[in-house]
Scaffold this motif. Structure first.
Motif, PDB file in Angstrom:
ATOM      1  N   LEU A 190      -5.413  12.316   2.565  1.00  0.00           N
ATOM      2  CA  LEU A 190      -4.576  11.127   2.539  1.00  0.00           C
ATOM      3  C   LEU A 190      -5.131  10.121   1.534  1.00  0.00           C
ATOM      4  CD1 LEU A 190      -2.228   9.429   3.714  1.00  0.00           C
ATOM      5  CD2 LEU A 190      -3.885   8.518   5.363  1.00  0.00           C
ATOM      6  N   VAL A 191      -4.243   9.609   0.700  1.00  0.00           N
ATOM      7  CA  VAL A 191      -4.615   8.615  -0.308  1.00  0.00           C
ATOM      8  C   VAL A 191      -3.863   7.325   0.007  1.00  0.00           C
ATOM      9  CG1 VAL A 191      -4.638   8.067  -2.774  1.00  0.00           C
ATOM     10  CG2 VAL A 191      -4.831  10.443  -2.025  1.00  0.00           C
ATOM     11  N   GLU A 192      -4.554   6.208  -0.054  1.00  0.00           N
ATOM     12  CA  GLU A 192      -3.928   4.892   0.067  1.00  0.00           C
ATOM     13  C   GLU A 192      -4.238   4.125  -1.205  1.00  0.00           C
ATOM     14  OE1 GLU A 192      -5.197   2.990   3.684  1.00  0.00           O
ATOM     15  OE2 GLU A 192      -3.853   4.242   4.881  1.00  0.00           O
ATOM     16  N   ARG A 236       1.083   5.406   0.217  1.00  0.00           N
ATOM     17  CA  ARG A 236       0.316   6.480   0.861  1.00  0.00           C
ATOM     18  C   ARG A 236       0.934   7.824   0.539  1.00  0.00           C
ATOM     19  NH1 ARG A 236       1.004   2.291   4.011  1.00  0.00           N
ATOM     20  NH2 ARG A 236      -0.793   1.294   4.953  1.00  0.00           N
ATOM     21  N   VAL A 254       0.847  -1.187   0.000  1.00  0.00           N
ATOM     22  CA  VAL A 254       0.000   0.000   0.000  1.00  0.00           C
ATOM     23  C   VAL A 254       0.885   1.240   0.000  1.00  0.00           C
ATOM     24  CG1 VAL A 254      -1.775   1.290   1.243  1.00  0.00           C
ATOM     25  CG2 VAL A 254      -1.840  -1.211   1.235  1.00  0.00           C
ATOM     26  N   GLY A 311      -6.906  10.490  -6.003  1.00  0.00           N
ATOM     27  CA  GLY A 311      -7.044  11.240  -4.773  1.00  0.00           C
ATOM     28  C   GLY A 311      -7.329  12.714  -4.980  1.00  0.00           C
ATOM     29  N   ILE A 320      -0.193  12.424   0.435  1.00  0.00           N
ATOM     30  CA  ILE A 320      -1.164  13.514   0.500  1.00  0.00           C
ATOM     31  C   ILE A 320      -0.760  14.521  -0.571  1.00  0.00           C
ATOM     32  CG2 ILE A 320      -2.152  15.387   1.861  1.00  0.00           C
ATOM     33  CD1 ILE A 320      -1.466  13.736   4.385  1.00  0.00           C
TER      34      ILE A 320
END
Length: 107
Positions: free
Chosen positions: A60-62, A43, A41, A55, A45
């Protein structure tokens, strides 16, 4: 020889592996298009001014991603990096490039 590593959303992994193999990455003896992948994953921003493929600014993007590793000779590095950047969906592409030792250099 060199190892090149990048991280890409799973949906784009097959296309990216093919593109970098087509320009000469993953050639070892009588084999070509060789690579190694592991999923994880990523992650991040995105800041103001970014144009994220995935995103929204400030959130915050995962993303489920694949870490793709390939080897290549020094004369192929520029072509491989170009292929990665041309076939990667992200605005900012993370690349790691490592020089590898030959067995005779440490034996």
């Amino acid at each position: 020889m060199y190892k090149i590593v990048t991280f890409v959303p799973i949906a784009n992994a097959d296309t990216l592996r093919k593109a970098i193999g087509d320009v000469g990455a993953g050639k070892l003896g009588n084999y070509h298009h060789a690579s190694f992948s592991v999923r994880g994953v990523g992650r991040f921003i995105p800041d103001r001014g970014a144009k994220p493929a995935i995103g929204k600014i400030g959130k915050l993007v995962e993303v489920e991603e694949e870490r793709i590793e390939v080897i290549c000779s020094s004369d192929k590095i520029k072509d491989v990096v170009t292929a990665i950047k041309q076939n990667h969906p992200y605005e900012e592409v993370l690349l790691e490039i490592y020089q590898l030792l030959d067995e005779d250099q440490y034996s």
